[in-house]
Design a protein around this motif. Structure first.
Motif, PDB file in Angstrom:
ATOM      1  N   ILE A   1       0.834  -1.208   0.000  1.00  0.00           N
ATOM      2  CA  ILE A   1       0.000   0.000   0.000  1.00  0.00           C
ATOM      3  C   ILE A   1       0.864   1.250   0.000  1.00  0.00           C
ATOM      4  CG2 ILE A   1      -1.716   1.327   1.298  1.00  0.00           C
ATOM      5  CD1 ILE A   1      -2.756  -1.346   2.412  1.00  0.00           C
ATOM      6  N   CYS A   2       1.840   1.297   0.909  1.00  0.00           N
ATOM      7  CA  CYS A   2       2.702   2.474   1.058  1.00  0.00           C
ATOM      8  C   CYS A   2       4.122   1.971   1.297  1.00  0.00           C
ATOM      9  CB  CYS A   2       2.229   3.346   2.225  1.00  0.00           C
ATOM     10  SG  CYS A   2       3.185   4.859   2.456  1.00  0.00           S
ATOM     11  N   ASN A   3       4.961   2.105   0.306  1.00  0.00           N
ATOM     12  CA  ASN A   3       6.285   1.480   0.320  1.00  0.00           C
ATOM     13  C   ASN A   3       7.301   2.388   1.011  1.00  0.00           C
ATOM     14  OD1 ASN A   3       8.288  -0.405  -0.166  1.00  0.00           O
ATOM     15  ND2 ASN A   3       8.763   0.440  -2.199  1.00  0.00           N
ATOM     16  N   ALA A   4       7.153   2.505   2.329  1.00  0.00           N
ATOM     17  CA  ALA A   4       8.079   3.314   3.115  1.00  0.00           C
ATOM     18  C   ALA A   4       9.252   2.461   3.581  1.00  0.00           C
ATOM     19  CB  ALA A   4       7.355   3.922   4.316  1.00  0.00           C
ATOM     20  N   GLU A   5      10.278   3.152   4.072  1.00  0.00           N
ATOM     21  CA  GLU A   5      11.478   2.468   4.550  1.00  0.00           C
ATOM     22  C   GLU A   5      11.215   1.829   5.916  1.00  0.00           C
ATOM     23  OE1 GLU A   5      14.358   2.410   2.836  1.00  0.00           O
ATOM     24  OE2 GLU A   5      13.680   3.711   1.203  1.00  0.00           O
ATOM     25  N   GLY A   6      11.834   0.675   6.145  1.00  0.00           N
ATOM     26  CA  GLY A   6      11.851   0.065   7.466  1.00  0.00           C
ATOM     27  C   GLY A   6      10.504  -0.377   7.995  1.00  0.00           C
ATOM     28  N   VAL A   7       9.574  -0.732   7.117  1.00  0.00           N
ATOM     29  CA  VAL A   7       8.229  -1.114   7.554  1.00  0.00           C
ATOM     30  C   VAL A   7       8.240  -2.538   8.107  1.00  0.00           C
ATOM     31  CG1 VAL A   7       5.869  -1.570   6.786  1.00  0.00           C
ATOM     32  CG2 VAL A   7       7.061   0.458   5.979  1.00  0.00           C
ATOM     33  N   LEU A   8       7.706  -2.698   9.315  1.00  0.00           N
ATOM     34  CA  LEU A   8       7.589  -4.003   9.950  1.00  0.00           C
ATOM     35  C   LEU A   8       6.168  -4.560   9.879  1.00  0.00           C
ATOM     36  CD1 LEU A   8       9.652  -3.232  13.192  1.00  0.00           C
ATOM     37  CD2 LEU A   8      10.469  -4.231  11.036  1.00  0.00           C
ATOM     38  N   GLY A   9       5.223  -3.680   9.582  1.00  0.00           N
ATOM     39  CA  GLY A   9       3.826  -4.068   9.499  1.00  0.00           C
ATOM     40  C   GLY A   9       2.969  -2.824   9.360  1.00  0.00           C
ATOM     41  N   GLY A  10       1.677  -2.979   9.521  1.00  0.00           N
ATOM     42  CA  GLY A  10       0.777  -1.834   9.409  1.00  0.00           C
ATOM     43  C   GLY A  10      -0.595  -2.179   9.944  1.00  0.00           C
ATOM     44  N   VAL A  11      -1.368  -1.144  10.214  1.00  0.00           N
ATOM     45  CA  VAL A  11      -2.770  -1.302  10.609  1.00  0.00           C
ATOM     46  C   VAL A  11      -3.611  -0.518   9.610  1.00  0.00           C
ATOM     47  CG1 VAL A  11      -4.507  -0.923  12.391  1.00  0.00           C
ATOM     48  CG2 VAL A  11      -2.185  -1.577  13.048  1.00  0.00           C
ATOM     49  N   TYR A  12      -4.535  -1.209   8.960  1.00  0.00           N
ATOM     50  CA  TYR A  12      -5.339  -0.580   7.903  1.00  0.00           C
ATOM     51  C   TYR A  12      -6.793  -0.429   8.355  1.00  0.00           C
ATOM     52  CZ  TYR A  12      -7.825   0.137   3.524  1.00  0.00           C
ATOM     53  OH  TYR A  12      -8.638   0.638   2.535  1.00  0.00           O
ATOM     54  N   SER A  13      -7.381   0.720   8.035  1.00  0.00           N
ATOM     55  CA  SER A  13      -8.805   0.946   8.249  1.00  0.00           C
ATOM     56  C   SER A  13      -9.420   1.466   6.959  1.00  0.00           C
ATOM     57  CB  SER A  13      -9.034   1.973   9.367  1.00  0.00           C
ATOM     58  OG  SER A  13     -10.391   2.387   9.400  1.00  0.00           O
ATOM     59  N   GLU A  14     -10.572   0.945   6.624  1.00  0.00           N
ATOM     60  CA  GLU A  14     -11.258   1.411   5.415  1.00  0.00           C
ATOM     61  C   GLU A  14     -11.992   2.730   5.637  1.00  0.00           C
ATOM     62  OE1 GLU A  14     -14.813  -0.816   4.285  1.00  0.00           O
ATOM     63  OE2 GLU A  14     -14.801  -1.765   6.271  1.00  0.00           O
ATOM     64  N   HIS A  15     -12.105   3.166   6.885  1.00  0.00           N
ATOM     65  CA  HIS A  15     -12.980   4.302   7.212  1.00  0.00           C
ATOM     66  C   HIS A  15     -12.224   5.631   7.132  1.00  0.00           C
ATOM     67  CE1 HIS A  15     -15.961   1.388   8.326  1.00  0.00           C
ATOM     68  NE2 HIS A  15     -15.150   0.854   9.222  1.00  0.00           N
ATOM     69  N   CYS A  16     -11.704   5.944   5.975  1.00  0.00           N
ATOM     70  CA  CYS A  16     -11.018   7.214   5.769  1.00  0.00           C
ATOM     71  C   CYS A  16     -11.008   7.538   4.283  1.00  0.00           C
ATOM     72  CB  CYS A  16      -9.582   7.146   6.303  1.00  0.00           C
ATOM     73  SG  CYS A  16      -8.751   8.755   6.337  1.00  0.00           S
ATOM     74  N   ALA A  17     -11.210   8.806   3.967  1.00  0.00           N
ATOM     75  CA  ALA A  17     -11.154   9.280   2.585  1.00  0.00           C
ATOM     76  C   ALA A  17     -10.191  10.457   2.498  1.00  0.00           C
ATOM     77  CB  ALA A  17     -12.541   9.705   2.099  1.00  0.00           C
ATOM     78  N   ALA A  18      -9.427  10.499   1.439  1.00  0.00           N
ATOM     79  CA  ALA A  18      -8.632  11.684   1.128  1.00  0.00           C
ATOM     80  C   ALA A  18      -9.510  12.651   0.343  1.00  0.00           C
ATOM     81  CB  ALA A  18      -7.399  11.304   0.312  1.00  0.00           C
ATOM     82  N   LEU A  19      -9.367  13.933   0.647  1.00  0.00           N
ATOM     83  CA  LEU A  19     -10.134  14.936  -0.086  1.00  0.00           C
ATOM     84  C   LEU A  19      -9.382  16.264  -0.087  1.00  0.00           C
ATOM     85  CD1 LEU A  19     -11.397  16.769   2.396  1.00  0.00           C
ATOM     86  CD2 LEU A  19     -13.146  15.001   2.431  1.00  0.00           C
ATOM     87  N   HIS A  20      -9.903  17.202  -0.841  1.00  0.00           N
ATOM     88  CA  HIS A  20      -9.347  18.554  -0.939  1.00  0.00           C
ATOM     89  C   HIS A  20     -10.208  19.435  -0.037  1.00  0.00           C
ATOM     90  CE1 HIS A  20      -8.255  22.457  -2.504  1.00  0.00           C
ATOM     91  NE2 HIS A  20      -7.509  21.955  -3.483  1.00  0.00           N
ATOM     92  N   PRO A  21      -9.741  19.747   1.179  1.00  0.00           N
ATOM     93  CA  PRO A  21     -10.608  20.480   2.111  1.00  0.00           C
ATOM     94  C   PRO A  21     -10.977  21.873   1.642  1.00  0.00           C
ATOM     95  CG  PRO A  21      -8.380  20.283   2.987  1.00  0.00           C
ATOM     96  CD  PRO A  21      -8.438  19.406   1.774  1.00  0.00           C
ATOM     97  N   GLY A  22     -10.103  22.521   0.858  1.00  0.00           N
ATOM     98  CA  GLY A  22     -10.447  23.841   0.332  1.00  0.00           C
ATOM     99  C   GLY A  22     -11.653  23.769  -0.587  1.00  0.00           C
ATOM    100  N   LYS A  23     -11.663  22.767  -1.475  1.00  0.00           N
ATOM    101  CA  LYS A  23     -12.824  22.600  -2.356  1.00  0.00           C
ATOM    102  C   LYS A  23     -14.074  22.263  -1.554  1.00  0.00           C
ATOM    103  CE  LYS A  23     -10.481  21.145  -6.617  1.00  0.00           C
ATOM    104  NZ  LYS A  23     -10.392  20.085  -7.648  1.00  0.00           N
ATOM    105  N   LEU A  24     -13.908  21.445  -0.523  1.00  0.00           N
ATOM    106  CA  LEU A  24     -15.077  21.064   0.277  1.00  0.00           C
ATOM    107  C   LEU A  24     -15.661  22.264   1.013  1.00  0.00           C
ATOM    108  CD1 LEU A  24     -17.016  18.947   1.378  1.00  0.00           C
ATOM    109  CD2 LEU A  24     -15.325  18.411   3.154  1.00  0.00           C
ATOM    110  N   VAL A  25     -14.820  23.064   1.655  1.00  0.00           N
ATOM    111  CA  VAL A  25     -15.361  24.159   2.463  1.00  0.00           C
ATOM    112  C   VAL A  25     -15.932  25.267   1.569  1.00  0.00           C
ATOM    113  CG1 VAL A  25     -13.226  25.532   2.755  1.00  0.00           C
ATOM    114  CG2 VAL A  25     -14.959  25.494   4.563  1.00  0.00           C
ATOM    115  N   ARG A  26     -15.298  25.537   0.438  1.00  0.00           N
ATOM    116  CA  ARG A  26     -15.860  26.567  -0.454  1.00  0.00           C
ATOM    117  C   ARG A  26     -17.134  26.069  -1.134  1.00  0.00           C
ATOM    118  NH1 ARG A  26     -11.250  30.196  -3.479  1.00  0.00           N
ATOM    119  NH2 ARG A  26     -10.031  30.709  -1.626  1.00  0.00           N
TER     120      ARG A  26
END
Length: 411
Positions: free
Chosen positions: A145-170
């Motif tokens: 998912i995210c190829n960062a350095e030194g990753v030992l594992g991760g915790v994933y949640s589906e309950h999040c969206a990326a958005l453009h907050p400036g577009k949303l608020v305007r």
């Protein structure tokens, strides 16, 4: 100004309050909390006269400066909520927040919405030990998912969206105005009491008044110790080449962090920038909020260093900005209505989805409707006030330094 707002071009301010006026609901603050409340009130009952009062322009505060995460995160864990309010109430609180992530999309406001979920990278043995078993990924799955350095594992949640907050608020402000709500910008709220909001341009008399000022709450008379304004800063790169994104990943525009205690947060924007932020800027004595506090070169330098550490790249930074969060003494956000005075806030940086939930909850409270939302644990919650100075300054900044030290020991 943040990347989110600058990328949209010049602000065309709405006129300030011209004279004293009457309304049914007067809202102090033109950010997400105030605008979502106005939006749902106008849709529920178009006859309700709603006036929004904003010192600068809609989205000037945290609503236009945040990391662009609409997440189901809540500052108080489900376990702690369950101990205080019961397991069913705790589950309902978190479920309502998770639904709010989807509710933003259901409104149809164009904001580059992409629900790719959220990945918390685990990069030290300590982080791995502390990780929740829910959503736990091994190192290979996390790096996919995210190829960062030194990753030992991760915790994933589906309950999040990326958005453009400036577009949303305007977009939200424009929709609110289209629904018949009156918005006055360039109108600074000086005081708020039952039946009236007093501004530098006059007074709005209303049956219900709402305080929705978040990081600027401490600047309001009588509210100095209500919420502590603690700064979070961000950088955004120039658009990165496809080859760099092929290496990093985030193909579904997943948001990402790691499990350090000093919070960091990032997203891949719709135009292929890396927008990345974190805490670590100092709290300022007396809960002061000033424009010069938005820019701390040392913190920007640390953010750039962290990106280099994560991905092994030296990114071309195009934008740098910051702004204050509203932090309650017990880290528990609250919404409520009592004797004609309503309040909402204290989101501790997780407010993009929570403000939507607050707006819907306040609408039910103001209209006198009992609902599943009005029974949630945060309804009616009032955090105790912060300590007077200098204890507040010593405690908050001591906590920041202690957090940094714990992360250093982890590494």
């Amino acid at each position: 100004m943040s990347f989110w707002l600058e990328s949209l071009g010049p602000v065309e301010r709405r006129p300030p309050l011209p004279v004293d006026r009457d309304a049914d609901v007067a809202i102090a603050g033109g950010g997400f909390t105030g605008l979502w409340t106005a939006y749902y009130l106008a849709k529920a009952d178009p006859s309700v006269r709603v006036t929004v009062l904003e010192a600068e322009h809609c989205g000037f505060g945290a609503s236009g400066r945040n990391g662009g995460w609409a997440s189901g995160l809540f500052p108080v864990s489900e376990e702690k909520l369950a101990r205080r309010y019961g397991a069913a109430a705790a589950r309902a609180m978190h479920a309502a927040l998770e639904d709010s992530v989807d509710e933003i999309a259901r409104t149809g406001i164009d904001c580059d919405y992409a629900k790719g979920g959220m990945l918390s990278l685990l990069r030290t043995p300590g982080q791995l030990r502390r990780a929740s078993a829910t959503g736990l990924l091994d190192a290979a799955a996390a790096r996919a998912i995210c190829n960062a350095e030194g990753v030992l594992g991760g915790v994933y949640s589906e309950h999040c969206a990326a958005l453009h907050p400036g577009k949303l608020v305007r977009g939200l402000a424009a929709e609110v105005q289209r629904l018949g709500v009156t918005i006055h910008e360039g109108t600074r709220v000086l005081g708020l009491r039952r039946g009236a909001v007093v501004t530098d341009h006059g007074t709005v008399r209303a049956g219900t008044v709402l305080r929705a000022l978040e990081g600027w709450t401490a600047s309001l008379a009588g509210h100095r110790r209500e919420l502590a304004p603690v700064y979070s800063l961000m950088i955004a790169t120039e658009p990165l080449p496809a080859a760099v994104w092929e290496r990093i990943g985030l193909r579904r525009r997943e948001t990402f962090t790691d499990d350090r205690r000093m919070v960091i947060y990032g997203q891949r924007t719709a135009d292929d920038r890396l927008a990345f932020g974190g805490r670590g800027a100092p709290y300022h004595f007396g809960s002061r909020v000033r424009p010069e506090f938005d820019r701390v070169p040392a913190v920007f330098g640390r953010l750039r260093h962290t990106v280099r550490e994560l991905f092994g790249i030296d990114v071309p930074v195009a934008y740098r900005w910051g702004g204050p969060l509203g932090i309650p003494r017990d880290w528990m956000p609250g919404v409520g209505l009592r004797d004609g005075v309503a309040w909402a806030g204290g989101y501790v940086g997780d407010g993009v989805a929570a403000t939507n939930l607050a707006g819907r909850t306040l609408t039910d409270l103001i209209l006198g409707r009992e609902s599943a939302l009005t029974g949630l644990p945060w309804v009616g919650h009032r955090s105790r006030r912060w300590e007077p100075e200098p204890a507040r300054w010593l405690g908050i900044n001591g906590g920041l330094h202690g957090t940094a030290l714990l992360d250093a020991l982890d590494r």
